[in-house]
Design an enzyme around this catalytic site. Structure first.
Site, PDB file in Angstrom:
ATOM      1  N   GLU A 166      54.839  25.268 106.127  1.00  0.00           N
ATOM      2  CA  GLU A 166      55.149  23.938 105.604  1.00  0.00           C
ATOM      3  C   GLU A 166      54.226  23.488 104.476  1.00  0.00           C
ATOM      4  OE1 GLU A 166      55.431  21.207 108.917  1.00  0.00           O
ATOM      5  OE2 GLU A 166      57.346  22.066 109.501  1.00  0.00           O
ATOM      6  N   GLU A 351      61.283  26.517 113.171  1.00  0.00           N
ATOM      7  CA  GLU A 351      60.933  25.372 114.029  1.00  0.00           C
ATOM      8  C   GLU A 351      62.098  24.401 114.074  1.00  0.00           C
ATOM      9  OE1 GLU A 351      57.361  23.105 113.118  1.00  0.00           O
ATOM     10  OE2 GLU A 351      56.258  24.958 112.733  1.00  0.00           O
TER      11      GLU A 351
HETATM   12  C1  GBH Z   1      55.958  20.586 112.136  1.00  0.00           C
HETATM   13  O1  GBH Z   1      55.921  19.710 111.044  1.00  0.00           O
HETATM   14  C2  GBH Z   1      54.682  21.356 112.237  1.00  0.00           C
HETATM   15  O2  GBH Z   1      54.830  22.660 111.713  1.00  0.00           O
HETATM   16  C3  GBH Z   1      54.122  21.432 113.625  1.00  0.00           C
HETATM   17  O3  GBH Z   1      52.805  21.871 113.581  1.00  0.00           O
HETATM   18  C4  GBH Z   1      54.263  20.094 114.299  1.00  0.00           C
HETATM   19  O4  GBH Z   1      53.637  20.036 115.543  1.00  0.00           O
HETATM   20  C5  GBH Z   1      55.732  19.810 114.454  1.00  0.00           C
HETATM   21  O5  GBH Z   1      56.397  19.929 113.258  1.00  0.00           O
HETATM   22  C6  GBH Z   1      56.046  18.447 115.037  1.00  0.00           C
HETATM   23  O6  GBH Z   1      55.580  17.431 114.213  1.00  0.00           O
HETATM   24  O7  GBH Z   1      59.560  10.188 109.293  1.00  0.00           O
HETATM   25  O8  GBH Z   1      57.954   9.925 107.505  1.00  0.00           O
HETATM   26  O9  GBH Z   1      57.224  10.577 109.704  1.00  0.00           O
HETATM   27  C7  GBH Z   1      56.980  18.786 110.950  1.00  0.00           C
HETATM   28  C8  GBH Z   1      57.318  18.380 109.534  1.00  0.00           C
HETATM   29  C9  GBH Z   1      57.570  16.444 108.185  1.00  0.00           C
HETATM   30  C10 GBH Z   1      59.050  16.767 109.992  1.00  0.00           C
HETATM   31  C11 GBH Z   1      57.772  14.946 108.258  1.00  0.00           C
HETATM   32  C12 GBH Z   1      59.356  15.315 110.069  1.00  0.00           C
HETATM   33  C13 GBH Z   1      59.143  13.174 109.184  1.00  0.00           C
HETATM   34  C14 GBH Z   1      58.465  12.298 108.196  1.00  0.00           C
HETATM   35  N1  GBH Z   1      57.709  17.001 109.497  1.00  0.00           N
HETATM   36  N2  GBH Z   1      59.064  14.600 108.852  1.00  0.00           N
HETATM   37  S1  GBH Z   1      58.286  10.654 108.709  1.00  0.00           S
END
Ligand code: GBH
Length: 439
Positions: A166, A351
């Site tokens: 990511e 994921e």
């Molecule tokens: C992943 O990232 C990670 O790889 C992992 O380590 C983590 O534990 C898992 O997901 C769960 O979080 O609505 O503005 O808060 C997730 C990537 C990017 C997905 C932000 C959801 C929401 C943005 N995320 N997104 S917000």
């Protein structure tokens, strides 16, 4: 709607994913400090200032955790190898750290689990963080050195290697939004990290390929972007969000360019001579990892600095993270990646999952529905031509959810963070039934 493994093509792999800092317990095995330790220690950054010092104590309990994957009839396990464990100061090898991963990979193979390794799931050794981390170009070269070292030990046994987990989180969330370590809110640092994380990826693919390593990929995260209205300003806002989140990284790799709407804002802050790195970044991949969780609805916000966006509440049910449940988005990105970017290259859902405030004895039905809805979206993407080869649920265990500490529970398996006892949830059992090989 109960799907089983027989609804997917022959050889499709099912697994679960974790990451080192989130489960291992960094106080053991002579790991060095990483930027999450210092970030968590600064009040206000992480809920209750929790860190990954003990986490799930996977460092000692890994045989039990691998047994849980095996007992759920899984085919593969996505894990990460922490830079600060392998090289406590970022450059010097810690034999104990390498030996741990060596045992872990052998443990997977003994149980018939294919190891899917990720090299960077956010553990920047503090010594390198102190020298600027991803804002410093030199870090990219240090990372390729780390990758080479760990691959000399594990490369003969892992199924696939992902360079970076990511890049959007590594760069934007951490250097522009300030939500993850190092917690910067600085457009110049963000622009540099947005570029350097890709350079680190490209240098590493080049290095490992040169060693004869196969099955090299990267794991990108995608959040579905939708305009709040039909107004031109909102449509532009959603396109800009889509550019930052969903186009910047994949277009650099597959088209050697950055999206023009994002460059409009970041251009003046980019490291000098960035154009000369694009060929290095655009190394051919062997596979692409797609992480997918949710949708965002975007509106233009004239009062905010670039990118002048705000998110608007959607109408779908939300998870414990407050993220909307929107399985259509997974179908969207799998088919979009195939059609616009990687063609017939293997794609893995590396994921997908959700957090629930559950207790071990409660039925975990929302997670079951979530999981099967996203498996159905994956199946539909395959019928629509995407070459999806596997699906990894995030996460095997309740774990350290970064800035959210231990309260947000993504696991198929409940973890009691006092006793460290593991208890499979009903979603774990539902998945195990769906993956049984002979009914
Ligand atoms: C992943 O990232 C990670 O790889 C992992 O380590 C983590 O534990 C898992 O997901 C769960 O979080 O609505 O503005 O808060 C997730 C990537 C990017 C997905 C932000 C959801 C929401 C943005 N995320 N997104 S917000």
């Amino acid at each position: 709607m109960t799907l089983s493994r027989f609804d997917f093509p022959e050889g499709f792999l099912f697994g679960a994913a974790t990451a080192a800092y989130q489960i291992e317990g960094m106080r053991h095995g002579a790991a060095g400090p990483c930027h999450w330790d210092t970030f968590a220690a600064t009040p206000g950054n992480v809920v209750r200032a929790e860190d990954g010092a003990l986490a799930c104590d996977h460092y000692h309990r890994w045989p039990e955790d691998l047994d849980l994957l095996r007992a759920a009839n899984m085919d593969a396990y996505r894990f990460s190898t922490a830079w600060n464990r392998v090289m406590p100061d970022g450059v010097t090898v810690n034999p104990e750290g390498l030996a741990f991963y060596d045992r872990l990979v052998d443990g997977m193979l003994e149980r018939g689990l294919k190891p899917f390794q990720t090299l960077y799931h956010w553990e920047m050794p503090s010594a390198l963080a102190d020298r600027g981390g991803w804002t410093n170009r030199d870090t990219c070269h240090r990372f390729a050195d780390f990758a080479e070292t760990v691959t000399r030990t594990l490369g003969d046994r892992v199924e696939t290697i992902a360079t970076i987990n990511e890049p959007w989180c590594v760069a934007w969330l951490s250097h522009f939004m300030g939500i993850h370590a190092p917690g910067l809110r600085d457009i110049r640092a963000a622009a540099r990290a947005m570029h350097h994380i890709l350079l680190a990826h490209g240098l590493t693919v080049d290095r490992l390929r040169g060693m004869g390593q196969k099955n090299l990929g990267v794991v990108l995260n995608f959040d579905y972007a939708q305009p709040a209205s039909d107004s031109a300003a909102d449509i532009r806002a959603a396109a800009l969000w889509d550019g930052i989140f969903n186009r910047w990284f994949i277009e650099a790799i597959t088209r050697r360019t950055y999206p023009a709407n994002v460059l409009q804002g970041l251009g003046p802050h980019m490291p000098q001579g960035w154009q000369d790195d694009m060929a290095t970044i655009a190394q051919p991949l062997d596979w692409l990892g797609v992480n997918y969780y949710t949708r965002h609805i975007l509106a233009h916000d004239a009062g905010a600095p670039w990118p002048a966006l705000r998110t608007v509440d959607g109408d779908r049910p939300k998870t414990q993270m407050g993220w909307e449940i929107y399985p259509e988005g997974l179908h969207h990105f799998l088919t979009r990646m195939a059609k616009d970017h990687v063609g017939d290259l293997p794609i893995y859902v590396t994921e997908n999952g959700m957090a629930n405030p559950d207790l071990p004895d409660l039925p975990d039905t929302v997670r079951e529905e979530f999981l099967f809805a996203h498996l159905a979206a994956t199946k539909r993407a395959i019928s629509d031509g995407a070459n999806v080869r596997g699906f990894f649920y995030w996460s095997l265990l309740d774990n350290y959810e970064w800035a959210e500490g231990y309260e947000k529970r993504f696991g198929l398996v409940h973890v009691d963070f006092d006793s460290l006892k593991r208890t499979p949830k009903s979603s774990y059992h539902a998945l195990a039934r769906a993956l049984a090989r002979n009914d």
